[in-house]
Write a protein that holds these residues in place. Structure first.
Motif, PDB file in Angstrom:
ATOM      1  N   TRP A 144      13.825  21.734  17.653  1.00 36.54           N
ATOM      2  CA  TRP A 144      12.686  20.866  17.906  1.00 36.54           C
ATOM      3  C   TRP A 144      13.127  19.418  17.853  1.00 36.54           C
ATOM      4  O   TRP A 144      13.726  18.971  16.877  1.00 36.54           O
ATOM      5  N   GLY A 149      11.882  15.335  19.255  1.00 37.05           N
ATOM      6  CA  GLY A 149      10.879  14.504  19.920  1.00 37.05           C
ATOM      7  C   GLY A 149       9.505  15.124  19.852  1.00 37.05           C
ATOM      8  O   GLY A 149       8.964  15.372  18.774  1.00 37.05           O
ATOM      9  N   GLU A 150       8.942  15.440  20.999  1.00 41.02           N
ATOM     10  CA  GLU A 150       7.566  15.928  21.065  1.00 41.02           C
ATOM     11  C   GLU A 150       7.455  17.439  21.152  1.00 41.02           C
ATOM     12  O   GLU A 150       6.348  17.973  21.268  1.00 41.02           O
ATOM     13  N   GLY A 151       8.564  18.167  21.082  1.00 40.78           N
ATOM     14  CA  GLY A 151       8.439  19.617  21.182  1.00 40.78           C
ATOM     15  C   GLY A 151       9.764  20.338  21.103  1.00 40.78           C
ATOM     16  O   GLY A 151      10.812  19.749  20.813  1.00 40.78           O
ATOM     17  N   ARG A 152       9.709  21.609  21.362  1.00 45.27           N
ATOM     18  CA  ARG A 152      10.920  22.433  21.362  1.00 45.27           C
ATOM     19  C   ARG A 152      11.715  22.160  22.631  1.00 45.27           C
ATOM     20  O   ARG A 152      11.142  21.973  23.711  1.00 45.27           O
ATOM     21  N   ASP A 203      14.930  11.544  15.561  1.00 47.58           N
ATOM     22  CA  ASP A 203      14.996  10.936  16.887  1.00 47.58           C
ATOM     23  C   ASP A 203      16.443  10.906  17.356  1.00 47.58           C
ATOM     24  O   ASP A 203      17.370  10.728  16.555  1.00 47.58           O
TER      25      ASP A 203
END
Length: 482
Positions: free
Chosen positions: A20, A22-25, A231
């Motif tokens: 995972w 950032g914003e998702g997998r 990040d």
């Protein structure tokens, strides 16, 4: 396979691992954000072939085959010299900016395998499984990382007490197939880009905490292994504009083991405190520190040359204040090199024929965090505002602005503006960029915190040496009766 190429390494990433970011997998093998880092790690595997005479050795169990020098079981001073040359060459691939290249955990695993006498205190099947795993890593040239720090969320409680007891990795079940583990571990540097997660001891565990005393390894795509990434600090940029950030963000992850079943053949220690609490101190101070000290030496060499290059841009190389700071970096380099030379010269059999450098090498853990932090500060001081007013290399090709850049932003003594930009951008990427800041923090806690390292050094000194100098002097001087 024995020694993989970069292409073979990249092919192994397409295995369904759960990561995972950032914003998702993300699909690691195809994710555009990770592309530069993957190419950078692939370059590491190609590098070992480009320098095969130093990085690869004959496989003692398979005549005609080659294996990574980092997986050798050193049995003599000559073996350590061969390994030193190979580790130094591998460190020069990134000039020490990659802290968790596969040779790091390879050296750890080889050290664990070499200390058969420590494993003899436990169940014999544990060591046999470890030996087979060591062989598997050689044959596959696998990229290992470790995740060994307890998920110590509440620092007011003991590491395995309070809420920490439920959050950190432990055994929750055993069955005919293996053990089932649950909990978190910190920190898997290179985790998303590795093939295996090797879990082993770092700090001793007290009696009563046997369910946490685990040594095992699992492929990163094992069901229930979940990696949560910070990040990404890699940049989609040319190597000239971002020589480190474009290739060398090795990523870090927090690993959640969500009821992961570890097959018995990959379980090396299951609750045996005699093995778990002895292994790290029986291997790390001499064996593992050879790799880490060599990496640090290479990085300090590069930092000294980089700082000197920055000073040449502004013709300040011989300014007293600049020369003082450059001399400071060089002193760190000289002390590191000397520590390695001394430890290798005093190398000895640590047990079961395992030939490691002297444990005094581990003193570098007590000083290196400050040194690396100081090096970055010096780079920023010498570079000054010049680090903040450096254009991209692409702008020099622009017909409208290129000539103006060459006129107003050259280096001193006839240095072309493009060369000035290359040096300043490299210095910024090393010490000031997002990746540079991450590496600085990484160095602060590399091989435990500095305070813990110093406490450990003191405890070892009290345990292993006799301190009678004060009493002997007082007796000799008549202050105390003889």
């Amino acid at each position: 396979m024995a020694a993989r190429t970069g292409a073979q390494y990249k092919a192994g990433l397409d295995d369904g691992r759960e990561v995972w970011l950032g914003e998702g997998r993300v699909d690691v093998a195809s994710d555009p954000v990770l592309k530069g880092s993957i190419n950078g790690m692939a370059g590491y595997f190609d590098w070992q072939h480009q320098h095969a005479d130093e990085c690869l050795i004959d496989d003692p169990e398979k005549p005609g085959e080659k294996m990574s020098v980092s997986l050798m079981l050193p049995k003599s001073r000559e073996d350590l010299a061969v390994r030193h040359r190979g580790l130094e060459r591998l460190a020069r691939y990134s000039n020490g900016m990659l802290g968790r290249t596969p040779d790091y955990v390879n050296v750890v695993l080889a050290g664990h395998t070499a200390r058969a006498d420590i494993w003899a205190a436990g169940k014999p099947e544990g060591y046999e499984r470890l030996r087979k795993f060591h062989r598997e890593v050689i044959d596959g040239d696998l990229a290992l990382t470790h995740t060994i720090v307890h998920a110590n969320i509440d620092k007011s409680a003991p590491p395995l007490g309070g809420m920490n007891s439920e959050l950190t990795l432990r055994v929750v079940d055993r069955n005919e197939n293996g053990i089932v583990v649950r909990g978190g571990k910190v920190l898997a540097t290179l985790g998303p880009l590795a093939d295996e997660l090797y879990v082993y001891s770092s700090m001793p565990i007290p009696s009563g905490g046997e369910e946490y005393a685990l040594i095992f390894s699992v492929p990163v795509n094992t069901k229930g292994v979940i990696q949560i990434c910070r990040d990404h600090y890699g940049r989609e940029a040319s190597v000239a504009d971002a020589p480190f950030s474009s290739r060398f963000d090795e990523q870090d992850s927090f690993v959640i083991f969500d009821d992961v079943e570890v097959p018995w053949e990959r379980v090396f220690c299951d609750g045996d405190l005699r093995v778990y609490n002895t292994l790290n101190q029986g291997v790390s101070p001499g064996n593992t520190l050879q790799q880490t000290a060599i990496r640090a030496m290479v990085k300090l060499e590069f930092a000294y040359d980089l700082c000197s290059s920055v000073a040449k841009v502004t013709n300040s190389l011989n300014y007293p204040e600049t020369a003082q700071m450059l001399g400071e970096i060089h002193s760190y380099l000289s002390l590191t090199r000397s520590a390695i030379v001394a430890a290798e010269a005093q190398a000895h059999d640590w047990g079961a024929g395992a030939f490691f450098p002297h444990r005094d090498l581990s003193v570098l853990r007590c000083v290196m965090p400050e040194w690396m932090n100081r090096v970055n500060h010096i780079i920023r001081v010498i570079g000054g505002h010049n680090l903040l007013c450096t254009p991209s290399l692409a702008l020099f090709e622009d017909p409208e602005i290129g000539d103006k850049l060459r006129k107003y932003l050259p280096g001193s003594n006839g240095m072309p503006a493009e060369d000035r930009a290359r040096i300043m951008r490299m210095a910024w990427d090393f010490a000031g960029s997002a990746l540079g800041s991450r590496v600085e923090l990484y160095e602060m806690f590399y091989l435990t915190s500095q305070s813990r390292a110093r406490i450990g050094d003191h405890m070892v000194a009290q345990r292993d040496y006799e301190w009678n100098q004060v009493r002997e002097f007082m007796q000799k001087s008549g202050i105390l009766p003889a």
